[in-house]
Design a protein around this motif. Structure first.
Motif, PDB file in Angstrom:
ATOM      1  N   LYS A  97       0.857  -1.186   0.000  1.00 57.02           N
ATOM      2  CA  LYS A  97       0.000   0.000   0.000  1.00 57.02           C
ATOM      3  C   LYS A  97       0.892   1.235   0.000  1.00 57.02           C
ATOM      4  O   LYS A  97       1.788   1.352   0.847  1.00 57.02           O
ATOM      5  CB  LYS A  97      -0.872  -0.024   1.257  1.00 57.02           C
ATOM      6  CG  LYS A  97      -1.693   1.217   1.473  1.00 57.02           C
ATOM      7  CD  LYS A  97      -2.539   1.045   2.730  1.00 57.02           C
ATOM      8  CE  LYS A  97      -3.074   2.371   3.176  1.00 57.02           C
ATOM      9  NZ  LYS A  97      -4.079   2.230   4.214  1.00 57.02           N
ATOM     10  N   GLU A 123      -4.799   0.884  -2.145  1.00 67.57           N
ATOM     11  CA  GLU A 123      -5.399   1.107  -0.818  1.00 67.57           C
ATOM     12  C   GLU A 123      -5.748  -0.188  -0.084  1.00 67.57           C
ATOM     13  O   GLU A 123      -5.614  -0.286   1.132  1.00 67.57           O
ATOM     14  CB  GLU A 123      -6.676   1.936  -1.021  1.00 67.57           C
ATOM     15  CG  GLU A 123      -7.088   2.738   0.173  1.00 67.57           C
ATOM     16  CD  GLU A 123      -8.195   3.716  -0.222  1.00 67.57           C
ATOM     17  OE1 GLU A 123      -8.312   4.750   0.433  1.00 67.57           O
ATOM     18  OE2 GLU A 123      -8.918   3.436  -1.216  1.00 67.57           O
ATOM     19  N   LYS A 124      -6.201  -1.182  -0.851  1.00 69.28           N
ATOM     20  CA  LYS A 124      -6.680  -2.429  -0.225  1.00 69.28           C
ATOM     21  C   LYS A 124      -5.528  -3.333   0.194  1.00 69.28           C
ATOM     22  O   LYS A 124      -5.740  -4.324   0.893  1.00 69.28           O
ATOM     23  CB  LYS A 124      -7.606  -3.181  -1.193  1.00 69.28           C
ATOM     24  CG  LYS A 124      -8.873  -2.415  -1.523  1.00 69.28           C
ATOM     25  CD  LYS A 124     -10.082  -3.009  -0.821  1.00 69.28           C
ATOM     26  CE  LYS A 124     -11.177  -2.037  -0.456  1.00 69.28           C
ATOM     27  NZ  LYS A 124     -11.500  -0.986  -1.406  1.00 69.28           N
ATOM     28  N   ASN A 125      -4.329  -3.035  -0.277  1.00 72.81           N
ATOM     29  CA  ASN A 125      -3.191  -3.887   0.103  1.00 72.81           C
ATOM     30  C   ASN A 125      -2.914  -3.730   1.591  1.00 72.81           C
ATOM     31  O   ASN A 125      -2.789  -2.622   2.081  1.00 72.81           O
ATOM     32  CB  ASN A 125      -1.940  -3.503  -0.699  1.00 72.81           C
ATOM     33  CG  ASN A 125      -2.092  -3.831  -2.174  1.00 72.81           C
ATOM     34  OD1 ASN A 125      -2.962  -4.619  -2.545  1.00 72.81           O
ATOM     35  ND2 ASN A 125      -1.263  -3.226  -3.017  1.00 72.81           N
ATOM     36  N   SER A 126      -2.831  -4.861   2.267  1.00 76.56           N
ATOM     37  CA  SER A 126      -2.681  -4.757   3.719  1.00 76.56           C
ATOM     38  C   SER A 126      -1.415  -5.425   4.238  1.00 76.56           C
ATOM     39  O   SER A 126      -1.059  -5.280   5.405  1.00 76.56           O
ATOM     40  CB  SER A 126      -3.910  -5.348   4.408  1.00 76.56           C
ATOM     41  OG  SER A 126      -4.096  -6.667   3.967  1.00 76.56           O
TER      42      SER A 126
END
Ligand code: IPE
Ligand code: IPE
Ligand code: MG
Length: 233
Positions: A97, A123-126
């Motif tokens: 992200k 954004e969704k990468n965590s």
């Protein structure tokens, strides 16, 4: 190499310094130092995430004070950042992200667009977070936090409130700060977050900071006795 390292930071920060001196030593223009520095940046980020599995990496790439450099150098750096944050970022750094730290209102349009687009797409990468400091100042980050706290009408402010208004909201604490080139100062880098970070100041210029230098840095971190005010043997 990695199997010998057991205690790794969860959040590492790099103050990348020495690009200009690296170039000067080689009779090259400063821009060549920044270009080489960019290659190092990719290498080190990948090593941190994919070799050492460090979940958060913070990079100080351009300070609010760096606008004082010659316009030509500033323009070149901005074009490098634009390329860096382009859609290729998503291919080069899977599962990462991109979190921009800094006042984007002063970014040239091209950079503002690419940075925003990639931040949204990633954004969704965590699994991993890259905090990229461009037009960043630790003092400004705190001023921004205070203004937003007031805007939101918060009362009974405590440490957690402040942390919730920083660019690093919700992230693991900064454990380790590496500044290359031998300078031993923070130059306004993550002033709140640095509270209990270990500091390391190798003399290597950033473009020459490669896998081996990173390994040595992490080994150094491993040997530190972190007491946090308590008594530990
Ligand atoms: C780091 O290298 C890059 C930025 C601060 C943008 P420098 O450009 O500061 O290199 P030196 O310190 O002049 O050698
Ligand atoms: C600090 O480097 C800022 C970044 C690494 C982006 P500088 O080279 O600008 O810092 P000073 O002027 O030596 O403190
Ligand atoms: Mg410098």
């Amino acid at each position: 190499m990695t199997n010998k390292l057991e205690r790794l930071p969860k959040h590492i920060g790099f103050i990348i310094d020495g690009n200009g001196r690296w170039a000067k030593e080689r009779g090259l223009p400063r821009s060549a130092g920044h270009k080489a520095g960019c290659k190092t940046l990719s290498l080190i980020i990948k090593e941190c995430f994919y070799t050492y599995n460090i979940p958060v990496v913070s990079i100080y790439a351009f300070s609010t004070e760096n606008w004082n450099r010659p316009q030509k150098e500033v323009d070149y750096l901005m074009s490098l950042f634009k390329d860096y944050t382009s859609k290729d970022f998503l291919n080069e750094f899977p599962e990462v992200k991109l979190n921009i730290m800094g006042d984007e209102s002063k970014f040239p349009d091209g950079l503002a667009n690419s940075a925003r687009e990639t931040a949204v797409l990633s954004e969704k990468n965590s699994k991993y977070i890259l905090n990229l400091g461009i037009n960043y100042s630790g003092q400004d980050e705190l001023v921004r936090a205070v203004n937003n706290i007031i805007r939101d009408g918060k009362k009974d402010i405590d440490r957690q409130t402040i942390e919730d208004y920083l660019y690093t909201k919700g992230q693991p604490k900064l454990d380790f700060v590496v500044r290359t080139s031998g300078e031993q100062r923070l130059s306004n880098f993550m002033l709140w977050q640095v509270a209990y970070a270990e500091m390391y100041f190798p003399t290597t210029y950033w473009p020459s900071f490669k896998k081996k230098e990173l390994y040595n840095a992490l080994k150094e971190f491993q040997g530190r006795n972190r007491r946090f005010g308590a008594i530990k043997e």
